[in-house]
Design an enzyme around this catalytic site. Sequence first.
Site, PDB file in Angstrom:
ATOM      1  N   HIS A  76     -40.358  50.661-104.837  1.00 15.51           N
ATOM      2  CA  HIS A  76     -40.163  51.964-105.490  1.00 15.51           C
ATOM      3  C   HIS A  76     -40.905  52.045-106.825  1.00 15.51           C
ATOM      4  CE1 HIS A  76     -36.793  53.361-102.822  1.00 15.51           C
ATOM      5  NE2 HIS A  76     -36.619  52.065-102.676  1.00 15.51           N
ATOM      6  N   ASN A 149     -31.750  57.028-100.751  1.00 19.79           N
ATOM      7  CA  ASN A 149     -33.077  57.396-100.253  1.00 19.79           C
ATOM      8  C   ASN A 149     -33.025  58.817 -99.695  1.00 19.79           C
ATOM      9  OD1 ASN A 149     -34.508  55.052-100.834  1.00 19.79           O
ATOM     10  ND2 ASN A 149     -33.970  54.060 -98.898  1.00 19.79           N
TER      11      ASN A 149
END
Length: 512
Positions: A76, A149
Site C-alpha cells: 500500500h 480494502n
Amino acid sequence: MPLLKVREPALNQLLEYAQRTNKPTGSATTTSGNPIVEKDASLTAGPRGVILFQNYDMVDELAHFDRERIPERVVHAKGAGAFGYFVVTNDITQYTAASVFSAINKRTSIAIRFSAVAGEMGYADSVRDVRGFAIKFYTEDGIWDLVGNNTPLFFVKDPVNFMSFIHVLKRNPVTHLRDPEQFWDYLTLRPESLHQTMIVYTDRGIPDGYRHMHGYGADTFSLLNDQGVLVYCKFHHFTDQGIKNLDPQDAIRIAGEDPDYFTRDLYNSIAAGNYPSWRMFIQVMTQKQALESPFDPFDVSKIWPHADYPLIPVGKFELTRNPDNYFADIEQLAFDPAHLIPGIEPSSDRFIQGRLFAYGDTQRYRLGTNYNQIPVNNNVRVRNFSRDGKFTLHSQNGAPIYHPNSFGGPEPDPRAKALSPEFPIVGNAVRYDNGNDDPYSQPRVLWVRVLDQGEKERMVENIVLGNGLMALRDASDFIQNRAIVNFTNVHPDFGRMVRDKLSAQLQFTAQL
Ligand code: HEM
C-alpha cells in the site's frame, strides 16, 4: 499577485498560498530558527574558491535533504488521503457500547487513506489492483483504526500465507520485474484465492478514482454492548458517488498520461467543495449463528451472504479537508488494526490476529518508536508507563513510570474492563491448513448469480490478457492448465471460456 486562473485546484496551490499570506513570509531560517544571510549562494573563498565549512545553513539543508525519505510502506505504498468526519445516523447501541456509536448525530473526526496494494510509491494509480480503504477515527477513547480494502474479502486467510501472497504480487527478486509465472503459480496452488482473484479481474478491479469505490473492513470483528453481550460483525462503506470503473484501455492510457489520476481527483474534488461521502453499514452474527454456520465466519476469504446477514445502517462519513502537508499528515499516518476502542474487539479470524502484530511493528521501523506521538496519529494525551526513545514529545507531567505506585499514576479503565469479558478458547493446538475449506461455492455464486454475461466475458478477457495486472497467457502451460481446472471447479462455463480465450490467444500469437 495574478488572479487565480480557472483550472484544477491542485494547480493553484501556490497561488492560493500567495493570496492567503499576501505579504512576504518573514525571514528564512535554519532548522533551529536562526535567520539566514543568503539563500542562493554559499559562503566561498572569493568568487571562484572553495566553500567554507562554517557555511552552516547549507550544511543544515543538505543534511536534512539526505534524510528526507523514509521507508515506504511495504504494501500500500502509493496512496492519497484526506480528513473529515463520521456521523451516526442509526442506533446500534444494542450491539456495541463503543463511544463512537453512542448517540445519533454524534460526530467524530476521521482521516482516510486510500491506496493500491502492490506497487511502490511512484506507481500509476489506474492499474488493476485491490485498493486500500483505511479509516482513522479520533474518538474520545483514543484511536480506532478500521483498516480495510475496496473488496469484502481477501486472497488468503492465514497470516502465515500473507507474505508469500504479497511476494508473488511484487517483483521477482532476480529480474526485478513483476512475474506472471510466480503470481499464477501461487494463486492456482491456493484455490481459496479464487473469489478475490475473480473480483480483481472484474470491472471493479480498476475503479475510476478512490471516490467511486466501496470500502469493507473485510475481517470479522467482535462487538460488545453495555450488557457485555458479544456479537460478530463486518463493516461495509458504500460510496455516495456511485460505483464507476475505468475501461482497461482508458486505464492503461491514463497510467501513462497521469499516473496520479486518483490522487488528483480526490484532491481537486475536496478543494472544490465537492466532498465525497460514504454510508457505513454493519452485518451482525450472533455467537449461536456462528457456531451453526455452514461456512467459517472467521474466514476472511469468504463473505457473509447479505440475505442471511442483512446490512444494518450505522452512519455516514464525508471528507472535507485536504492535508496541509502530504508527508506530515498522510505519509506519517499509521493505521493499525490493533488500535481498538472499548466495545470493538478482534475475533478468532486468523487474519485479524496476524494483523494485530504486523502494523505497529512495521510502523516502529518506518516511523520510529514514538510514531504514536506524531500529531496525526493521536488525539488524546496518552497516559502510560513508557517514556523515552527517539522523538519523545510528551513528559506526561511527571507521572510515575511504574505500576502499581503510591503517587496517583494512571489506572486501568473500569469501563474498558467491563467491556472485555472472558471468552472461551477451545480445541487442540494443531497446524490446520484451512485453504481447502470449500473454496468454490462462493465464487460459484459470483459467477452464476452476480455477474451478467458481459461482465463474465470481460473478466475472462482480463484474466487471460491481464489488462492492467498479470496475464494468465504469460504463465507456463502447466500453470494455465491448473488455473483452468480451478475455474472449472467454480463453473464448467468459466473453465471453458478461459480455455477458449487462451487457445485463441495462442492461435493469434502463432499467426504473428
Ligand atoms: C495477515 C495479513 C496482513 C498483514 C500481515 C498486513 C500487513 C500490512 C503492513 C505491514 C502494512 C503497512 C503498514 C504501514 O507501513 O503503515 C499494511 C498496510 C495496509 N493493509 Fe495490511 N496486512 C494484512 C492484511 C490486510 C487485509 C486483509 C486488509 C484489508 C482488508 C489490509 C489492508 C491494508 C491497508 C488498507 C493498508 C494501508 C494502510 C495505510 O493507508 O496506511 N491488510 N498491511
